[in-house]
Design a protein around this motif. Structure first.
Motif, PDB file in Angstrom:
ATOM      1  N   GLN A 495       0.815  -1.224   0.000  1.00  0.00           N
ATOM      2  CA  GLN A 495       0.000   0.000   0.000  1.00  0.00           C
ATOM      3  C   GLN A 495       0.843   1.267   0.000  1.00  0.00           C
ATOM      4  N   ARG A 507       1.198  10.172   4.583  1.00  0.00           N
ATOM      5  CA  ARG A 507       1.191   8.867   3.907  1.00  0.00           C
ATOM      6  C   ARG A 507       1.647   9.032   2.463  1.00  0.00           C
ATOM      7  N   GLY A 509       1.788   6.599  -1.058  1.00  0.00           N
ATOM      8  CA  GLY A 509       1.477   5.275  -1.579  1.00  0.00           C
ATOM      9  C   GLY A 509       0.369   5.336  -2.606  1.00  0.00           C
ATOM     10  N   SER A 510      -0.408   4.245  -2.663  1.00  0.00           N
ATOM     11  CA  SER A 510      -1.440   4.151  -3.696  1.00  0.00           C
ATOM     12  C   SER A 510      -2.544   5.187  -3.435  1.00  0.00           C
ATOM     13  N   SER A 512      -5.803   4.820  -3.094  1.00  0.00           N
ATOM     14  CA  SER A 512      -6.791   4.451  -2.086  1.00  0.00           C
ATOM     15  C   SER A 512      -6.176   4.565  -0.698  1.00  0.00           C
ATOM     16  N   PHE A 513      -4.874   4.260  -0.569  1.00  0.00           N
ATOM     17  CA  PHE A 513      -4.177   4.340   0.706  1.00  0.00           C
ATOM     18  C   PHE A 513      -4.208   5.772   1.231  1.00  0.00           C
TER      19      PHE A 513
END
Lengths: 742, 63
Positions: A495, A507, A509-510, A512-513
């Protein structure tokens, strides 16, 4: 690095019993580097010798004890140079051959000078009052020098001629050998019969000129190969081999054996072909297939060398050793393509095939003609010898190599390393240029694409977070980091990563993450990465970027009347924008290696001569099938081995330089051949008519050789057309291109 | 023409001397690194370490 490195396969023994190793060094840019490197390495305990070759950028280190190879590499790194051990056995034998040619050249030069000293006395004496005794004395001394010298210095030609005749062919060395042997033999007979003319000087001078051409030719190729060898070594391909005790040891890929188990860390390049023993990951196979989307892997799947590992660690069972990491069907295609390529005959060989029988026939016919006309056997044979010497392809043999040497040297400075000697001839005839996309038109590493109005502080912050990730795409963002890596970063597998910055959660990452939505203004083929810091969200794309001058080079190639096309293994969606940006209409996507060959064959069947430029393993067969091929230095090792030339740097400009250089070179080669043939048209009738004395032969031979060599030197200058492009400054790009050349 | 009896051998000996000098220089590797030979002459490797200009300091190199 805590892991031990095992360089033992590169360590040899020197003549005086010390452990010895050669290293290719990167980063040498000034004379002061020599002392810095040598003294720095000598400062290590136990090091006895350290000698840097400034021409080839190689360091030879010899040590008795107390030093290990990785300490030498570590010391060089501390000094600011990248170094990698090197095992150049093929180059060692080439260096020996070069030294042998130079020795032959030295002997021929010595003999030519001393015999000429005597010959000039004889020539001037022949028209004044030399006594026959003195003349014979001089001739015998000439014979004394010439015979052993020719026996030694003529070996390169004699051996090659014998090899050619054994395999039922004729090459240039056959008439050279026959000419030299006959001239020397007849001269000894003449001297024994106390005749006024002997050809010792001509025979030796012939060898001297030809050896000079051969040595230059060999040196130019050797230098190119040394640089190419450095590039290969400096890739420093290493693998983590799991030992019997389960501890990974870093070894050079050359040391890998089939059956070994290697560990591939996330974000690392796969070092050898293998089968996944354990682990889950996805690999980016763009260097292998041209496809930029990652492929998921599980235990039992095949992985090919050169693929880039994704976010999971893999244990791999090696199926092919370091030197032989080619996929089977690629190899099969390659063999077929190579067999077909053998059909091309070099210009010089074509001329030789025609020329050699003609020379012998002319000599024979003139001897028989003079016999029929009532001349004595002695006179007839002497005239035949004169014809052989005059027609001996001295200028002809220099005509092509001399141009090749100067043109290769010029292209070398432009960043092109030429593998194949006849590459220039083939390249000059090209009318179609086919590019691979990934890694060729685009840069080998992806670049960051930002949406409009992206906050630079956010990007820098994302970069600091990315420093803690091993994901392959993270490296691109990490390059934008300002400041050190963040602490207490947690990685959520598959993720992204998370940390606390300034009291707020961050955060990376992807989508959705990070709870983000894709913006519309990023390139269609980009892989998206999101960054959330508190409430602020930034979505970045990582996409293939075009080489900085790709647009201008493609336009210039078109301006030279070449048909430019793309054959890519990547998805159509990724190829279309590139083709559009470059203005290339004929672009095909989603091709397998066999499809690329089929496309090239179709072009060749239509009478096209194709230059193929590609970098991937999937391009290797296509490169071999094309008329002539180029590969960037970042390409797969196997691909480079099958390319006719390799170009350095981030720019595409060397491709254009190669085309221009080859066209100039081909023009000069044809001019030189015309000069050589024109000289024969004048000199041969004189020889047949019996007017050629040793003096005339010597003048004609050196005159035509020097003329051809001087003409060849013109290949070292940029052509008039190229200068004009740089001067008029009509396009800013063209000026910039010329700047790179200088 | 008696002069030839020693002049010709003398000329040959001189030539042979040159040839052997060339072969020796070849064998001792003097043609292996032509670019290096041109720049090595500029380095002060005959001075003691403390008398040398500080050009060999590693920091200087990265420009």
């Amino acid at each position: 690095m805590s892991e031990a490195i095992d360089y033992s396969i590169f360590v040899g023994t020197s003549e005086d019993g010390l452990a010895q190793m050669s290293l290719a060094i990167d980063g040498i840019d000034c004379a002061a580097c020599i002392g810095e490197i040598e003294n720095g390495v000598k400062a290590l305990p136990g090091v006895v010798r350290a000698r840097l070759n400034y021409s080839t950028h190689r360091l030879t280190v010899a040590w008795s004890e107390g030093t290990s190879p990785d300490r030498v590499v570590g010391q060089l790194e501390a000094l600011g140079y990248r170094a990698h051990p090197f095992a150049g056995r093929a180059e060692e034998s080439e260096a020996r051959h070069a030294r042998w040619l130079l020795r032959c050249l030295g002997v021929a030069g010595f003999a030519a000078m001393n015999i000429m000293l005597l010959s000039v006395s004889v020539w001037s004496g022949n028209v004044t009052d030399i006594t026959p005794e003195t003349r014979d004395f001089f001739h015998w001394i000439s014979a004394l020098i010439a015979l052993p010298a020719a026996a030694y210095a003529g070996q390169p030609f004699f051996q090659s001629a014998v090899r050619a005749i054994r395999s039922g062919r004729l090459n240039m060395d056959v008439p050279i050998t026959i000419g030299v042997t006959l001239a020397l033999g007849m001269s000894v007979v003449e001297t024994a019969m106390s005749q006024p003319h002997a050809y010792f000087d001509s025979a030796i001078m012939l060898l001297f000129f030809l050896l000079a051409g051969r040595y230059l030719d060999h040196e130019a190729r050797r230098r190119t190969r040394a640089t190419a060898g450095n590039i290969a070594a400096l890739r420093g391909e290493m693998a983590h081999r799991i030992g019997a005790d389960g501890v990974p040891v870093l070894v050079p890929v050359q040391a890998l054996q089939p059956g070994d188990t290697i560990l591939i860390h996330p974000g690392e390049r796969v070092a050898a072909d293998g089968v996944v023993a354990s682990g889950l990951s996805a690999v980016d196979e763009s260097l292998v297939t041209g496809e930029t989307l990652p492929r998921a892997l599980k235990a039992g799947d095949h992985v090919y060398a050169g693929s880039l590992n994704g976010e999971g660690a893999l244990h791999l069972t090696v199926t092919a050793g370091g030197e032989n990491t080619l996929v089977d069907d690629v190899q099969r295609l390659l063999d077929g393509a190579l067999a077909e390529k053998g059909a091309y005959v070099r210009l010089a060989d074509r001329v030789a095939r025609l020329y050699a029988p003609m020379v012998h026939l002319t000599a024979l016919v003139s001897a028989i003609g003079w016999l029929l006309a009532g001349a004595g056997l002695h006179d007839a044979v002497m005239i035949a010898v004169a014809v052989l010497i005059i027609t001996c392809p001295c200028a002809l043999a220099l005509a092509v190599p001399a141009v090749q040497v100067t043109a290769t040297g010029r292209l070398f400075r432009a960043g092109l390393l030429i593998n194949a000697g006849d590459m220039l001839e083939r390249l000059a005839a090209v009318d179609t240029v086919v590019f691979d996309k990934t890694g060729t038109l685009t840069l080998p590493e992806p670049a960051l694409a930002l949406p409009r109005g992206a906050d630079p502080d956010m990007v820098a912050l994302a970069g600091r977070l990315a420093l803690s990730s091993r994901h392959p795409l993270a490296g691109v963002i990490a390059a934008r980091a300002k400041g050190p890596a963040l602490e207490r970063v947690t990685e959520m597998s598959g993720q992204g990563i998370e940390a606390i910055i300034d009291g707020r959660r961050a955060r990376l990452g992807s989508l959705s993450f990070c709870d983000a939505i894709a913006p519309s203004d990023l390139p269609a083929d980009a892989s998206l990465i999101a960054f959330r810091h508190g409430e602020k969200v930034l979505v970045m794309g990582v996409a293939q970027a075009l080489r900085p001058d790709a647009r201008e080079v493609v336009a210039e190639l078109k301006a030279r009347g070449l048909d430019v096309r793309i054959l890519s293994g990547d998805r159509p969606a990724a190829v279309a924008p590139v083709a559009e940006a470059l203005g290339i209409v004929a672009a095909e996507a989603g091709l397998k290696p066999a499809d690329k060959i089929a496309a090239l064959d179709a072009l060749k069947a239509a009478g096209r001569r194709v230059l193929m430029v590609g970098d991937g393993l999937n391009d290797a067969p296509a490169l071999a099938a094309a008329t002539v091929s180029l590969s960037p230095a970042s390409g797969a090792a196997v691909t480079q081995a099958h390319a006719d030339a390799v170009f350095l740097g981030r720019r595409l400009w060397p491709v254009l330089a190669a085309v221009d250089g080859a066209r100039t070179a081909a023009r000069l080669m044809r001019q030189n051949l015309a000069i050589a043939v024109g000289y024969n048209i004048i000199a041969v009738p004189l020889a047949i008519a019996g007017f050629v004395t040793p003096l005339v032969a010597a003048l004609a031979m050196s005159g035509s050789s020097i003329l051809v060599t001087v003409n060849a030197l013109r290949a070292a200058r940029p052509g008039r057309k190229e200068e004009a492009v740089g001067d008029d400054g009509a396009t800013g790009e063209a000026g910039a291109l010329t700047e790179v050349a200088a | 023409m008696n002069v030839l009896v020693y002049l010709v051998p003398l000329a040959l000996l001189l030539g042979l001397g040159g040839l052997f000098a060339f072969l020796w220089s070849l064998k001792s590797g003097q043609y292996d690194d032509l670019d290096g030979a041109a720049v090595r002459v500029l380095s002060d490797d005959d001075l003691p370490d403390n008398a040398r200009p500080s050009s060999t300091a590693p920091e200087r190199h990265r420009s």
